[in-house]
Design an enzyme around this catalytic site. Structure first.
Site, mmCIF file in Angstrom:
data_model
loop_
_atom_site.group_PDB
_atom_site.id
_atom_site.type_symbol
_atom_site.label_atom_id
_atom_site.label_comp_id
_atom_site.label_asym_id
_atom_site.label_seq_id
_atom_site.Cartn_x
_atom_site.Cartn_y
_atom_site.Cartn_z
ATOM 1 N N LYS A 1 -9.611 -4.866 12.022
ATOM 2 C CA LYS A 1 -8.554 -5.756 12.505
ATOM 3 C C LYS A 1 -7.994 -5.284 13.844
ATOM 4 O O LYS A 1 -8.016 -4.090 14.150
ATOM 5 C CB LYS A 1 -7.442 -5.900 11.457
ATOM 6 C CG LYS A 1 -6.396 -4.846 11.489
ATOM 7 C CD LYS A 1 -5.176 -5.220 10.655
ATOM 8 C CE LYS A 1 -4.118 -4.142 10.810
ATOM 9 N NZ LYS A 1 -2.889 -4.513 11.431
ATOM 10 N N LYS B 1 -2.171 -2.885 17.094
ATOM 11 C CA LYS B 1 -1.423 -2.648 18.334
ATOM 12 C C LYS B 1 -1.332 -1.184 18.720
ATOM 13 O O LYS B 1 -0.922 -0.873 19.829
ATOM 14 C CB LYS B 1 -0.032 -3.274 18.244
ATOM 15 C CG LYS B 1 0.878 -2.676 17.188
ATOM 16 C CD LYS B 1 2.252 -3.294 17.296
ATOM 17 C CE LYS B 1 2.980 -3.337 15.977
ATOM 18 N NZ LYS B 1 3.087 -2.056 15.279
ATOM 19 N N LYS C 1 -4.300 4.709 7.051
ATOM 20 C CA LYS C 1 -3.512 5.536 7.972
ATOM 21 C C LYS C 1 -3.703 7.020 7.692
ATOM 22 O O LYS C 1 -3.644 7.836 8.609
ATOM 23 C CB LYS C 1 -2.035 5.137 7.951
ATOM 24 C CG LYS C 1 -1.821 3.743 8.531
ATOM 25 C CD LYS C 1 -0.552 3.585 9.331
ATOM 26 C CE LYS C 1 -0.607 2.256 10.078
ATOM 27 N NZ LYS C 1 0.616 1.859 10.738
HETATM 28 P P1 ATP Z 1 -0.074 -0.458 14.029
HETATM 29 O O1 ATP Z 1 -1.438 -0.505 14.644
HETATM 30 O O2 ATP Z 1 0.995 0.011 14.994
HETATM 31 O O3 ATP Z 1 0.001 0.214 12.707
HETATM 32 P P2 ATP Z 1 -0.233 -3.309 13.433
HETATM 33 O O4 ATP Z 1 -0.843 -3.969 14.622
HETATM 34 O O5 ATP Z 1 -1.069 -3.224 12.213
HETATM 35 O O6 ATP Z 1 0.409 -1.935 13.789
HETATM 36 P P3 ATP Z 1 2.257 -3.927 12.074
HETATM 37 O O7 ATP Z 1 3.559 -3.476 12.665
HETATM 38 O O8 ATP Z 1 1.715 -3.098 10.958
HETATM 39 O O9 ATP Z 1 1.119 -4.103 13.161
HETATM 40 O O10 ATP Z 1 2.365 -5.434 11.596
HETATM 41 C C1 ATP Z 1 3.263 -6.381 12.090
HETATM 42 C C2 ATP Z 1 2.881 -7.749 11.584
HETATM 43 O O11 ATP Z 1 1.698 -8.204 12.262
HETATM 44 C C3 ATP Z 1 2.551 -7.803 10.092
HETATM 45 O O12 ATP Z 1 3.019 -9.027 9.559
HETATM 46 C C4 ATP Z 1 1.056 -7.761 10.065
HETATM 47 O O13 ATP Z 1 0.505 -8.364 8.904
HETATM 48 C C5 ATP Z 1 0.715 -8.571 11.303
HETATM 49 N N1 ATP Z 1 -0.601 -8.183 11.856
HETATM 50 C C6 ATP Z 1 -0.949 -6.955 12.301
HETATM 51 N N2 ATP Z 1 -2.219 -6.965 12.762
HETATM 52 C C7 ATP Z 1 -2.684 -8.236 12.588
HETATM 53 C C8 ATP Z 1 -3.933 -8.881 12.850
HETATM 54 N N3 ATP Z 1 -4.930 -8.204 13.396
HETATM 55 N N4 ATP Z 1 -4.060 -10.192 12.545
HETATM 56 C C9 ATP Z 1 -3.033 -10.878 11.998
HETATM 57 N N5 ATP Z 1 -1.831 -10.324 11.712
HETATM 58 C C10 ATP Z 1 -1.644 -9.026 11.995
#
Ligand code: ATP
Ligand code: LTN
Length: 340
Positions: free
Chosen positions: A201, A204, A119
């Site tokens: 990965k 969102k 980040k």
């Molecule tokens: P951002 O992009 O907004 O930082 P993010 O998509 O990484 O967010 P988080 O809010 O950090 O999402 O994570 C929420 C949950 O979703 C956590 O348990 C995280 O491990 C899971 N998660 C996030 N991205 C993935 C992915 N690509 N595959 C599986 N699990 C995921």
């Protein structure tokens, strides 16, 4: 839900930051397991808005997203009568315990966190102290509720290990205070990959929305995103495809949505063109997301219903959190309020 029932079941806890658009990666890695495990646990599901402000958010968007994410937790199948759902900033004990835990977390530990490194690279103009100490707030979220199990995607494993280390450190310094939680990381789908850049990965908050499937994408958008997903120059599926990032990711998503093993999916599509898998995957996604989106529209249209659930959840959470926080304050030697 009676207080007694709550005390009997082990505690399951997880949270998602209200940033970007809830994505398929979040569902497969985390929310799906919340729903599957809720029967045997008291679930505590948090919209972690205090974590989200470690990256700059537009106030109006943040406000809307908190409600939208909570509605999506419900649409995914979390039963609000049997679980606790709330917004993190409604329970001040998270900030309070987080400060204490900051004093039991070493900079050397925080320096190793890969999410902080990622980040800081993505938001080079805003590497703030909150982004750095984020794992202490996450540890507070978990340890406040004497949590047994934390279902998350693979990217959160490191934060969970640090939470366990902080809990053990505190318990060893004073006396047993925190339950030391176990992670629950699914065997399949713990790391769903980006559609356009399958070596990173799915995230969102990705600035390119073709990289992720939003749980609220309409059918035509879902079909288009899957059709355009990056694969490789081979055209046919073979058992080897499981090990290739782009096509392997699509096979993984198909297997999770259809409750099949990866091997069974690879067998089913062996010798078929990639386009056949893409077509069937898009059908599975539409079939899964249409009823989800209908439930979501109904819930988000009933603001009173949603805010009642969140108010009730925050009340229950404050009750449980206060018990742990008072214990912590007493052990570290703070003078009890009202007696000084
Ligand atoms: P951002 O992009 O907004 O930082 P993010 O998509 O990484 O967010 P988080 O809010 O950090 O999402 O994570 C929420 C949950 O979703 C956590 O348990 C995280 O491990 C899971 N998660 C996030 N991205 C993935 C992915 N690509 N595959 C599986 N699990 C995921
Ligand atoms: N750090 C997590 C979100 C999160 C969380 C939690 C997950 C905050 N508090 C407590 C599980 C339990 C993330 O970035 N995905």
């Amino acid at each position: 839900m009676s207080e007694l029932q709550k005390d009997k079941k082990p505690i399951l806890l997880s949270g998602i930051q209200p940033s970007g658009h809830l994505a398929l990666g979040n569902y497969v890695g985390a929310m799906r397991n919340w729903v599957n495990l809720q029967q045997d646990y008291l679930g505590i599901f948090i919209v972690v808005d205090m974590h989200a402000i470690t990256v700059r958010q537009k106030p109006a968007d943040l406000r809307n997203r908190c409600l939208s994410f909570a509605a999506q937790y419900l649409a995914a199948g979390i039963d609000p009568d049997e679980n606790i759902i709330f917004i993190q900033s409604h329970v001040p004990q998270h900030a309070e315990l987080s400060w204490v835990l900051n004093c039991y977390t070493y900079m050397g530990e925080l320096n190793r966190m890969t999410q902080f490194k990622d980040k800081s690279q993505r938001h080079g103009d805003n590497i703030n102290a909150g982004l750095y100490t984020y794992p202490a707030l996450m540890a507070a979220d978990i340890l406040l509720y004497q949590t047994d199990l934390v279902p998350v995607g693979a990217d959160q494993k490191q934060h969970l290990e640090l939470t366990r280390d902080i809990a053990n450190r505190f318990n060893n310094t004073y006396s047993p205070t925190f339950k030391v939680p176990e992670p629950f990381i699914p065997k399949a789908g713990a790391r769903i990959m980006s559609l356009q850049e399958p070596d990173k990965k799915m995230s969102k908050s990705d600035t390119n929305e073709n990289n992720y499937i939003s749980l609220l994408d309409p059918p035509d958008v879902l079909r288009r995103k899957i059709k355009r997903a990056v694969t490789d120059s081979a055209r046919e599926i073979t058992p080897e495809s499981l090990h290739h990032s782009g096509i392997g990711n699509l096979l993984t998503i198909f297997s999770v949505l259809n409750d099949m093993s990866l091997e069974a999916v690879a067998n089913q599509f062996e010798g078929q063109q990639y386009s056949v898998l893409k077509g069937e995957l898009a059908d599975s996604l539409v079939a899964f997301l249409e009823p989800f989106q209908q439930r979501y529209s109904k819930i988000i249209g009933e603001k009173g219903y949603l805010t009642d659930i969140l108010d009730q959840g925050a009340g229950q959470a404050r009750y449980l959190a206060t018990k742990t926080l008072s214990k912590v304050y007493r052990k570290i030697g703070f003078v009890p309020a009202g007696r000084s």
